[in-house]
Design a protein around this motif. Structure first.
Motif, PDB file in Angstrom:
ATOM      1  N   ASP A 257      -9.352   5.453   7.858  1.00  0.00           N
ATOM      2  CA  ASP A 257      -8.920   4.582   6.540  1.00  0.00           C
ATOM      3  C   ASP A 257      -9.128   3.117   6.815  1.00  0.00           C
ATOM      4  O   ASP A 257      -8.755   2.694   7.944  1.00  0.00           O
ATOM      5  CB  ASP A 257      -7.594   4.812   6.126  1.00  0.00           C
ATOM      6  CG  ASP A 257      -7.447   6.351   5.405  1.00  0.00           C
ATOM      7  OD1 ASP A 257      -8.472   6.725   4.869  1.00  0.00           O
ATOM      8  OD2 ASP A 257      -6.245   6.556   5.097  1.00  0.00           O
ATOM      9  N   ARG A 258      -9.408   2.342   5.949  1.00  0.00           N
ATOM     10  CA  ARG A 258      -9.772   0.862   6.304  1.00  0.00           C
ATOM     11  C   ARG A 258      -8.294   0.361   5.692  1.00  0.00           C
ATOM     12  O   ARG A 258      -7.998   0.559   4.573  1.00  0.00           O
ATOM     13  CB  ARG A 258     -10.798   0.239   5.482  1.00  0.00           C
ATOM     14  CG  ARG A 258     -12.244   0.708   5.945  1.00  0.00           C
ATOM     15  CD  ARG A 258     -13.119   0.808   4.949  1.00  0.00           C
ATOM     16  NE  ARG A 258     -13.147  -0.401   4.077  1.00  0.00           N
ATOM     17  CZ  ARG A 258     -13.826  -1.382   4.321  1.00  0.00           C
ATOM     18  NH1 ARG A 258     -14.581  -1.651   5.366  1.00  0.00           N
ATOM     19  NH2 ARG A 258     -13.791  -2.328   3.305  1.00  0.00           N
ATOM     20  N   VAL A 259      -7.633  -0.553   6.512  1.00  0.00           N
ATOM     21  CA  VAL A 259      -6.298  -0.824   6.045  1.00  0.00           C
ATOM     22  C   VAL A 259      -6.262  -2.517   6.176  1.00  0.00           C
ATOM     23  O   VAL A 259      -7.086  -3.321   7.011  1.00  0.00           O
ATOM     24  CB  VAL A 259      -5.328  -0.372   6.961  1.00  0.00           C
ATOM     25  CG1 VAL A 259      -5.089   0.995   6.430  1.00  0.00           C
ATOM     26  CG2 VAL A 259      -5.396  -0.561   8.304  1.00  0.00           C
ATOM     27  N   LEU A 260      -5.525  -3.119   5.437  1.00  0.00           N
ATOM     28  CA  LEU A 260      -5.119  -4.514   5.712  1.00  0.00           C
ATOM     29  C   LEU A 260      -3.573  -4.364   6.228  1.00  0.00           C
ATOM     30  O   LEU A 260      -2.757  -3.646   5.772  1.00  0.00           O
ATOM     31  CB  LEU A 260      -5.083  -5.206   4.409  1.00  0.00           C
ATOM     32  CG  LEU A 260      -4.354  -6.679   4.147  1.00  0.00           C
ATOM     33  CD1 LEU A 260      -5.274  -7.535   4.923  1.00  0.00           C
ATOM     34  CD2 LEU A 260      -4.106  -7.053   2.642  1.00  0.00           C
ATOM     35  N   VAL A 261      -3.444  -5.212   7.375  1.00  0.00           N
ATOM     36  CA  VAL A 261      -1.993  -5.278   7.841  1.00  0.00           C
ATOM     37  C   VAL A 261      -1.153  -6.669   7.647  1.00  0.00           C
ATOM     38  O   VAL A 261      -1.929  -7.560   7.966  1.00  0.00           O
ATOM     39  CB  VAL A 261      -2.174  -4.962   9.418  1.00  0.00           C
ATOM     40  CG1 VAL A 261      -0.643  -4.978  10.132  1.00  0.00           C
ATOM     41  CG2 VAL A 261      -2.811  -3.518   9.681  1.00  0.00           C
ATOM     42  N   ASN A 262      -0.099  -6.449   7.083  1.00  0.00           N
ATOM     43  CA  ASN A 262       0.730  -7.662   7.183  1.00  0.00           C
ATOM     44  C   ASN A 262       1.609  -7.456   8.357  1.00  0.00           C
ATOM     45  O   ASN A 262       2.710  -6.656   8.195  1.00  0.00           O
ATOM     46  CB  ASN A 262       1.538  -7.543   5.456  1.00  0.00           C
ATOM     47  CG  ASN A 262       2.523  -8.699   5.452  1.00  0.00           C
ATOM     48  OD1 ASN A 262       2.762  -9.393   6.618  1.00  0.00           O
ATOM     49  ND2 ASN A 262       2.951  -9.220   4.483  1.00  0.00           N
ATOM     50  N   THR A 263       1.585  -8.111   9.390  1.00  0.00           N
ATOM     51  CA  THR A 263       2.185  -8.092  10.416  1.00  0.00           C
ATOM     52  C   THR A 263       3.627  -8.670  10.275  1.00  0.00           C
ATOM     53  O   THR A 263       4.514  -8.244  11.110  1.00  0.00           O
ATOM     54  CB  THR A 263       1.603  -8.749  11.815  1.00  0.00           C
ATOM     55  OG1 THR A 263       1.592  -9.936  11.298  1.00  0.00           O
ATOM     56  CG2 THR A 263       0.164  -8.145  11.986  1.00  0.00           C
ATOM     57  N   ALA A 264       3.906  -9.471   9.319  1.00  0.00           N
ATOM     58  CA  ALA A 264       5.327  -9.917   9.064  1.00  0.00           C
ATOM     59  C   ALA A 264       6.341  -8.502   8.571  1.00  0.00           C
ATOM     60  O   ALA A 264       7.703  -8.638   8.768  1.00  0.00           O
ATOM     61  CB  ALA A 264       5.275 -10.924   7.901  1.00  0.00           C
ATOM     62  N   LEU A 265       5.596  -7.448   8.220  1.00  0.00           N
ATOM     63  CA  LEU A 265       6.331  -6.114   7.897  1.00  0.00           C
ATOM     64  C   LEU A 265       6.484  -5.209   8.859  1.00  0.00           C
ATOM     65  O   LEU A 265       7.060  -4.212   8.598  1.00  0.00           O
ATOM     66  CB  LEU A 265       5.738  -5.665   6.426  1.00  0.00           C
ATOM     67  CG  LEU A 265       5.374  -6.497   5.331  1.00  0.00           C
ATOM     68  CD1 LEU A 265       4.737  -5.611   4.191  1.00  0.00           C
ATOM     69  CD2 LEU A 265       6.970  -6.858   4.885  1.00  0.00           C
ATOM     70  N   CYS A 266       5.751  -5.395  10.199  1.00  0.00           N
ATOM     71  CA  CYS A 266       6.146  -4.521  11.050  1.00  0.00           C
ATOM     72  C   CYS A 266       7.363  -4.480  11.700  1.00  0.00           C
ATOM     73  O   CYS A 266       8.415  -5.309  11.713  1.00  0.00           O
ATOM     74  CB  CYS A 266       5.044  -5.077  12.228  1.00  0.00           C
ATOM     75  SG  CYS A 266       3.366  -5.177  12.100  1.00  0.00           S
ATOM     76  N   LYS A 267       7.789  -3.236  12.048  1.00  0.00           N
ATOM     77  CA  LYS A 267       9.221  -3.058  12.289  1.00  0.00           C
ATOM     78  C   LYS A 267       9.692  -3.269  13.751  1.00  0.00           C
ATOM     79  O   LYS A 267      10.778  -3.061  14.004  1.00  0.00           O
ATOM     80  CB  LYS A 267       9.614  -1.539  12.067  1.00  0.00           C
ATOM     81  CG  LYS A 267       9.292  -0.833  10.550  1.00  0.00           C
ATOM     82  CD  LYS A 267       9.855   0.375  10.594  1.00  0.00           C
ATOM     83  CE  LYS A 267       9.762   1.080   9.023  1.00  0.00           C
ATOM     84  NZ  LYS A 267      10.228   2.381   9.139  1.00  0.00           N
ATOM     85  N   ASP A 268       8.508  -3.769  14.597  1.00  0.00           N
ATOM     86  CA  ASP A 268       8.863  -4.183  16.012  1.00  0.00           C
ATOM     87  C   ASP A 268       9.633  -5.141  15.937  1.00  0.00           C
ATOM     88  O   ASP A 268      10.203  -5.563  17.099  1.00  0.00           O
ATOM     89  CB  ASP A 268       7.698  -4.165  16.855  1.00  0.00           C
ATOM     90  CG  ASP A 268       6.704  -5.433  16.123  1.00  0.00           C
ATOM     91  OD1 ASP A 268       7.232  -6.141  15.126  1.00  0.00           O
ATOM     92  OD2 ASP A 268       5.506  -5.570  16.740  1.00  0.00           O
ATOM     93  N   GLY A 269       9.976  -6.019  14.904  1.00  0.00           N
ATOM     94  CA  GLY A 269      10.803  -7.238  14.941  1.00  0.00           C
ATOM     95  C   GLY A 269      10.130  -8.578  15.572  1.00  0.00           C
ATOM     96  O   GLY A 269      10.657  -9.653  15.632  1.00  0.00           O
ATOM     97  N   GLN A 270       9.047  -8.369  15.927  1.00  0.00           N
ATOM     98  CA  GLN A 270       7.924  -9.391  16.426  1.00  0.00           C
ATOM     99  C   GLN A 270       7.740 -10.444  15.451  1.00  0.00           C
ATOM    100  O   GLN A 270       7.283 -11.395  15.781  1.00  0.00           O
ATOM    101  CB  GLN A 270       7.122  -8.806  17.412  1.00  0.00           C
ATOM    102  CG  GLN A 270       7.467  -8.220  18.514  1.00  0.00           C
ATOM    103  CD  GLN A 270       8.395  -9.215  19.612  1.00  0.00           C
ATOM    104  OE1 GLN A 270       7.997  -9.832  19.785  1.00  0.00           O
ATOM    105  NE2 GLN A 270       9.453  -8.246  19.774  1.00  0.00           N
TER     106      GLN A 270
END
Length: 82
Positions: A19-32
């Protein structure tokens, strides 16, 4: 960032490999809050991913989130537009 899913965890049910995806890294659960987005491969939560239609080039959508957030911040937060 945008790319193609090359692996997934057993609890991932929104996307499949390929699957092709756009990632909003501000929503990542890693807290980074956005680390690693320039890497060749990253691990992100499925909640931070959004599907990209096949007819849109990945390089064209990779900054959609950034541009949208900047415009929203300028209008809503700084400009107090309602």
């Amino acid at each position: 960032s945008a790319g193609v899913v090359v692996g997934k965890g057993s609890n991932v049910n929104r996307f499949r490999i390929g699957d092709r995806v756009l990632v909003n890294t501000a929503l990542c659960k890693d807290g980074q809050g956005g680390t690693g987005a320039l890497a060749e491969k990253v691990t992100v939560s499925q909640e931070a991913c959004f599907p990209v239609p096949d007819d849109l080039p990945l390089h064209s959508v990779s900054n959609i989130g950034r541009n949208y957030c900047a415009a929203y911040h300028a209008l809503k937060v700084l400009g107090d537009v309602s």
